[in-house]
Write a protein that holds these residues in place. Structure first.
Motif, mmCIF file in Angstrom:
data_model
loop_
_atom_site.group_PDB
_atom_site.id
_atom_site.type_symbol
_atom_site.label_atom_id
_atom_site.label_comp_id
_atom_site.label_asym_id
_atom_site.label_seq_id
_atom_site.Cartn_x
_atom_site.Cartn_y
_atom_site.Cartn_z
ATOM 1 N N THR B 234 0.861 -1.188 0.000
ATOM 2 C CA THR B 234 0.000 0.000 0.000
ATOM 3 C C THR B 234 0.898 1.239 0.000
ATOM 4 O O THR B 234 2.036 1.197 0.463
ATOM 5 N N SER B 236 1.081 5.437 1.062
ATOM 6 C CA SER B 236 0.441 6.507 1.835
ATOM 7 C C SER B 236 1.221 7.789 1.625
ATOM 8 O O SER B 236 2.449 7.792 1.628
ATOM 9 N N ASP B 259 -4.129 2.634 -1.397
ATOM 10 C CA ASP B 259 -3.394 3.856 -1.079
ATOM 11 C C ASP B 259 -4.312 4.864 -0.401
ATOM 12 O O ASP B 259 -5.530 4.660 -0.338
ATOM 13 N N ASP B 260 -3.720 5.954 0.061
ATOM 14 C CA ASP B 260 -4.530 7.087 0.532
ATOM 15 C C ASP B 260 -4.051 8.385 -0.138
ATOM 16 O O ASP B 260 -4.136 9.465 0.426
ATOM 17 N N ARG B 302 -6.021 8.599 11.767
ATOM 18 C CA ARG B 302 -5.432 8.141 10.517
ATOM 19 C C ARG B 302 -4.645 6.848 10.677
ATOM 20 O O ARG B 302 -4.632 6.009 9.774
ATOM 21 N N LEU B 306 -5.059 3.573 8.446
ATOM 22 C CA LEU B 306 -4.013 3.002 7.586
ATOM 23 C C LEU B 306 -3.780 1.520 7.870
ATOM 24 O O LEU B 306 -3.579 0.729 6.951
ATOM 25 N N PHE B 320 5.518 4.711 2.538
ATOM 26 C CA PHE B 320 5.139 6.110 2.712
ATOM 27 C C PHE B 320 5.846 6.933 1.635
ATOM 28 O O PHE B 320 7.081 6.918 1.556
ATOM 29 N N GLU B 329 2.450 15.689 6.441
ATOM 30 C CA GLU B 329 2.995 14.323 6.453
ATOM 31 C C GLU B 329 4.127 14.194 7.458
ATOM 32 O O GLU B 329 4.241 13.202 8.163
#
Ligand code: SF4
Ligand code: SF4
Lengths: 404, 378
Positions: B234, B236, B259-260, B302, B306, B320, B329
C-alpha cells in the motif's frame, strides 16, 4: 539591547513562578491545558484551568541556544528538521534524556487555535496521542480579504463547543460573569502593553523591539490575570522614568526600523548589537503587537471571536502589507527588515513579494534575510551580515540624500 | 491490443495534461483550474466551466524561486512555476484550497504575481468531527458557488448541480471498480496504469473518461485471472511522483494494491447524495473523506485507518511516499510508522521531490525493503 531593566528581575520571578505553578496546580486538582499563543485563553482562566504554553517552552529553549539539541531528540523519532522549531523542541523534550530548560509540562487536555498556523494543530495532535490527553481544535478559516460573518459565526459556535468540551473533560463550570472579569483584566493588560510598545516611537526611544520580545512573556502567559496588569504598570513606570532621565535604548539612535516578525532567538543579542552598531533601533514588529486588542464586554463571545480570528496571522497578503506599512508610518521607520523564518511558513511565504511591494509603495529600503528562529544549524552569520550591511548602506545613503 | 490502446489514451492525456483544457478555452468555454486537494469540481462543472487539476511539474523549477522559498514543497513550487512560465495562461480562474500553510500562503502570492482573472480559496474546515464543521462548510460552498457564478456568468441551478454530481458519481464509481479490480486481479494492468487512469480523470472531460474506464473494465474482465505472487503493497502520502516509482516497485517484485494518495484513493470517494440539499451533500463528502494529514478525524484517527487499509487490501507492507517539506505528512509520520510497527506491518518512507528525485537512490532503498520482505529484490 538596552541597559538592564529593573522589571527584568520581576519578570524572571514571574516566569519562574509560572513554570513552577503547573505541577503545583495539578496537585491541587487544577487541570493543565496546553494552549496556543493566539488563543482565547480568557475562557481557560475563567474556568480555573491552568494554561500552559508549549510555544513559550520552545522560545525559551531557543533563547538558551539548546533548540538544536532538543530538536535532535525529535528527529531521532522520525520528526523532520523542516518542521517548526518550537514543535521540534517540544516534541524533542518529551523524548529527551536531558532537559536543559526543564521538562515540558505534560497536559491533561490540549486546546489549540489555528489562527497562527497549521503547525500547532499537528504538534498538539501528536502530543495528545503521546500523552493520551483529549484534544480540541478551534478552527479559524483564513480571512483572505474582507472579514466575513460566516467565519465569525463558525468561530462563535466552536467557542461554545469548546466550553462544552472543557466542562466535560475537567468538570469545571463555565460562567459568563467570570469571563467578563477576565476579559476586563486582559483588556487592561493589553492596553498597558501597547502603551509600552508605543514608547518606541519616541526619538530617541527608551526601548525597542528586542526589549519588547523579552518583556512579552507575561502578555502571552498571564493575559487575563491581575499579574499581567501589575507587571505592565511597573514596566510603563520604568519606561517613563527612563524617558525622564534620558536613558535610551541605544546610544546614538539615528534610524528606526520595522522588523518582521519574530527574533532569531539564539542570536537576539547578535542582531540587536549589529543594529545598534549602525545606530539603528528596531522599534516595531507585528509580532509584539499580536496582543493589541480590546474586548467588548457587552458581547464577550463575539468579541473573543473577532479578536482571535481577525489577527494579522490569519489575514491575506494585502492586509499584511498594509499592516506593516502602518507600523512603519506610526513608528516613523526609515527601513524594514523581513525575516524569512524556515520554521514558520505562514509568516514567511510571500515575504519576497511583500518586500518588493512595500519598497515600491514607501520608497524605503527593505531586505529579506533567511534563518531559523530557533535552530542554529540554519544560521549563516556571514550571509546575513552581508545582506544587512547593504541595507544599512542604503539607510545611510537615504539619510545623506535627505540632508542635502 | 484493445487494453493497450485504451491505456495509451490515458497515458497521452497525462503526458499533455492541459490539452483538453486549452481546447475548451479555444472553443469559448471558461476553464477553472484547481490545486490539490479536495476542491469540489462539481460546482465548477455546474457553473458551466471546465475544471482542470493543476498538479505540479517534473520540469526544473526556476521562476518560482523569486516568490516562494526553496523550502516549500515542490508540488506548490511547481504549480507556481507553471503559472509564471505562462503554461497556465488558458485559465479563466483558479481555486486554491487550504490544505496546509503552504497553500494558505500561496493564494496571496498567486494574486500578486499572476494575472489569472479569477482567483479564489477553498477554505475547508480543519476539524471534521463536530456539527459546526458542516454548517460552516455549507456556507463556504455557497460562497464558492456564487463566486463561480460570477466568474462564468452562469447560475448554478439545482438541476445543473444535480446533473454534474451524477456525472462525477458515475466517474467515481467507474474508477472505484477499476481500483477494486486491480486490487484482486493484480496481474492484468500495471500499478502505474491504474494510477494513470485516476490522474487522467483530473484533466479530461468526465463523461468521456467514464466511458473509457468502462470500456477498459469490459476488456480486462475478459482476461483470464492469473496467480500473482508479487508482494502486495500500500502507498500513503500525497502524490505518486516521480511516476517511475510505481514501475520501480513492480520491477522489484511488488504491486500496489491500495493507497490514501491525493492523486489516488482520496479522489475516489465518497459519493455525493443527489436526493436532498446538494451543498449539504457536498459538505458531507468532504467531511467523510478518508483521513489526510491536513484534516484528521480525532474520533477515528489516521493510523487506525491506515492499518485497516493494509489489512483490508491484504497487503504485506506500506510505502510512505512523502514529498520533501510536506508539513502535514512530516508531523504524522512518526505515529503512522509506529502504528505499522505495532501491527507488524513492515514500512518504509521514501522522500520524493518533483523534478529532483534521485531515482537511483530510491531504487536502492526500495530494493533493500523488498528483499527484507522476501521479494526477489532484483
Ligand atoms: S513559529 Fe510559526 S509555525 Fe511555529 S508555532 Fe509559531 S506561528 Fe506556528
Ligand atoms: S499538503 Fe504537503 S504536498 Fe500538499 S501543498 Fe501542503 S506541503 Fe505541499
Amino acid at each position: 539591547m538596552s541597559a538592564p531593566f529593573k522589571t527584568a528581575g520581576l519578570l524572571k520571578d514571574l516566569m519562574a513562578q509560572y513554570y513552577a505553578k503547573g505541577e503545583e496546580n495539578r496537585k491541587l486538582g487544577i487541570p493543565v491545558a496546553w494552549v496556543t499563543a493566539v488563543f482565547p485563553v480568557e475562557i481557560i482562566y475563567a474556568m480555573d484551568i491552568f494554561p500552559y504554553y508549549p510555544e513559550n517552552f520552545g522560545a525559551l529553549a531557543a533563547a538558551r541556544k539548546v533548540a538544536d539539541k532538543l530538536s535532535e531528540y525529535g528527529e531521532q523519532q522520525g520528526y523532520y528538521n523542516d518542521l517548526c522549531g518550537y514543535a521540534r523542541c517540544g516534541i524533542g523534550d518529551t523524548y529527551a534524556d536531558e532537559h536543559p530548560v526543564g521538562k515540558i509540562l505534560p497536559p491533561d487536555l490540549l486546546v489549540c487555535c489555528n489562527t497562527q498556523c497549521g503547525s500547532l494543530p499537528k504538534w498538539f495532535e501528536a502530543a495528545g496521542r503521546y500523552h493520551q490527553a483529549p484534544y480540541f481544535l478551534l478552527d479559524s478559516p483564513l480571512i483572505e480579504g474582507e472579514v466575513s460573518s460566516l467565519g465569525k459565526a463558525y468561530f462563535v459556535e466552536q467557542l461554545w463547543e469548546m466550553v462544552d468540551f472543557l466542562e466535560k473533560t475537567t468538570g469545571n463550570k463555565f460562567d459568563l460573569n467570570r469571563l467578563t472579569e477576565v476579559l476586563k483584566l486582559a483588556s487592561e493588560a493589553t492596553r498597558l502593553w501597547n502603551d509600552c510598545l508605543d514608547m518606541a516611537a519616541l526619538k530617541p526611544a527608551p526601548f525597542g523591539f528586542f526589549d519588547a520580545c523579552f518583556h512579552m512573556a507575561p502578555i502571552v502567559t498571564w493575559r487575563g490575570t491581575q499579574v499581567a496588569v501589575d507587571y505592565y504598570k511597573a514596566l510603563k513606570e520604568e519606561l517613563d522614568e527612563r524617558v525622564a532621565k534620558g536613558v535610551t535604548a541605544i546610544p546614538n539612535e539615528r534610524f528606526k526600523i520595522y522588523f518582521d516578525h519574530i527574533p532569531v532567538w539564539p542570536r537576539l543579542r547578535w542582531f540587536s548589537d549589529l543594529f545598534a552598531d549602525h545606530d539603528a533601533l528596531v522599534v516595531a514588529s507585528q509580532y509584539t503587537h499580536s496582543w493589541a486588542h480590546k474586548f467588548d464586554l457587552s458581547r464577550p463571545m463575539e468579541s473573543l471571536a473577532e479578536v482571535y480570528t481577525e489577527q494579522f496571522v490569519n489575514r491575506g497578503f494585502e492586509y499584511r502589507i498594509k499592516l506593516k506599512m502602518e507600523f512603519m508610518e506610526r513608528y516613523n521607520c526609515d527601513g524594514f527588515v523581513l525575516f524569512s523564518n524556515r520554521s514558520c511558513k505562514p509568516n514567511s511565504f510571500g515575504l519576497y513579494d511583500k518586500r518588493q511591494v512595500i519598497a515600491e509603495r514607501t520608497g524605503k529600503p527593505g531586505v529579506v534575510f533567511e534563518a531559523d528562529m530557533s535552530d542554529q544549524r540554519f544560521f549563516s552569520a556571514g550571509q546575513i551580515q552581508t545582506r544587512l550591511e547593504a541595507f544599512f548602506e542604503q539607510l545611510e545613503q537615504n539619510s545623506r540624500r535627505g540632508k542635502t | 491490443m484493445v487494453i493497450d490502446d485504451l491505456l495509451k489514451r490515458f497515458n497521452d492525456v497525462v503526458a499533455d495534461p492541459y490539452a483538453e483544457a486549452r481546447k475548451r478555452r479555444e472553443g469559448g468555454q471558461k476553464v477553472i483550474g484547481w490545486l490539490p486537494t479536495d476542491v469540489p469540481e462539481e460546482l465548477i462543472h455546474a457553473a458551466g466551466a471546465f475544471p482542470v487539476g493543476i498538479l505540479g511539474t517534473n520540469e526544473p523549477i526556476h521562476l518560482a524561486d523569486a516568490h516562494l522559498q526553496s523550502w516549500a514543497c515542490s508540488l506548490m513550487r511547481g504549480c507556481l512555476e507553471q503559472g509564471l512560465k505562462g503554461t497556465l495562461d488558458f485559465l479563466n480562474g483558479i481555486i486554491i484550497p487550504h490544505t496546509c500553510d503552504t497553500t494558505r500562503m500561496l493564494v496571496g502570492i498567486w494574486r500578486h504575481a499572476l494575472k489569472t482573472p479569477y482567483i479564489d480559496n477553498y477554505l475547508m474546515p480543519r476539524q471534521v468531527d463536530r456539527p459546526s464543521a458542516r454548517t460552516y462548510l455549507k456556507g463556504e460552498l455557497a460562497r464558492l458557488k456564487s463566486n463561480l457564478e460570477e466568474c462564468t456568468g452562469q447560475l448554478v441551478t439545482d438541476k445543473a448541480l444535480r446533473e454534474s454530481i451524477k456525472i462525477y458519481n458515475a466517474n467515481r464509481l467507474a474508477m472505484r471498480r477499476l481500483y477494486e479490480f486491480h486490487g484482486t486481479n493484480t496481474g492484468v494492468i500495471s500499478s502505474r496504469a491504474l494510477y494513470t487512469v485516476i490522474k487522467a480523470a483530473m484533466f479530461m472531460d468526465k463523461a468521456e473518461h467514464t466511458a473509457l474506464v468502462e470500456e477498459l473494465l469490459q476488456e480486462i474482465g475478459k482476461v483470464e485471472p492469473r496467480n500473482d505472487e508479487r508482494i502486495r503493497l500500500t502507498l500513503s502520502g500525497g502524490v505518486w511522483e516521480p511516476p517511475e516509482i510505481l514501475e520501480m516497485i513492480e520491477e522489484l517484485g511488488g504491486v500496489v494494491v491500495a493507497d490514501d494518495l491525493l492523486t489516488g484513493a482520496r479522489y475516489l470517494g465518497p459519493d455525493v447524495d443527489t436526493t436532498g440539499d446538494l451543498l449539504d451533500a457536498l459538505a458531507y463528502r468532504q467531511l467523510n473523506r478518508i483521513p489526510f494529514g491536513g484534516f484528521d478525524s480525532t474520533i477515528r484517527g489516521r493510523s487506525t485507518f491506515l492499518v485497516e487499509l493494509v489489512r483490508g487490501a491484504r497487503a504485506q507492507g506500506m510505502v510512505f511516499l512523502h514529498l520533501k517539506f510536506c508539513e502535514p505528512e512530516n508531523y504524522d509520520y512518526r505515529d503512522m510508522r509506529k502504528a505499522m510497527t505495532e501491527a507488524g506491518i513492515p514500512s518504509i518512507r521514501l522522500e520524493t521531490e518533483y523534478a529532483n528525485t534521485s531515482l537511483g537512490q530510491l531504487r536502492t532503498r526500495l530494493q533493500a525493503f523488498m528483499e527484507m520482505m522476501g521479494g526477489n529484490g532484483s
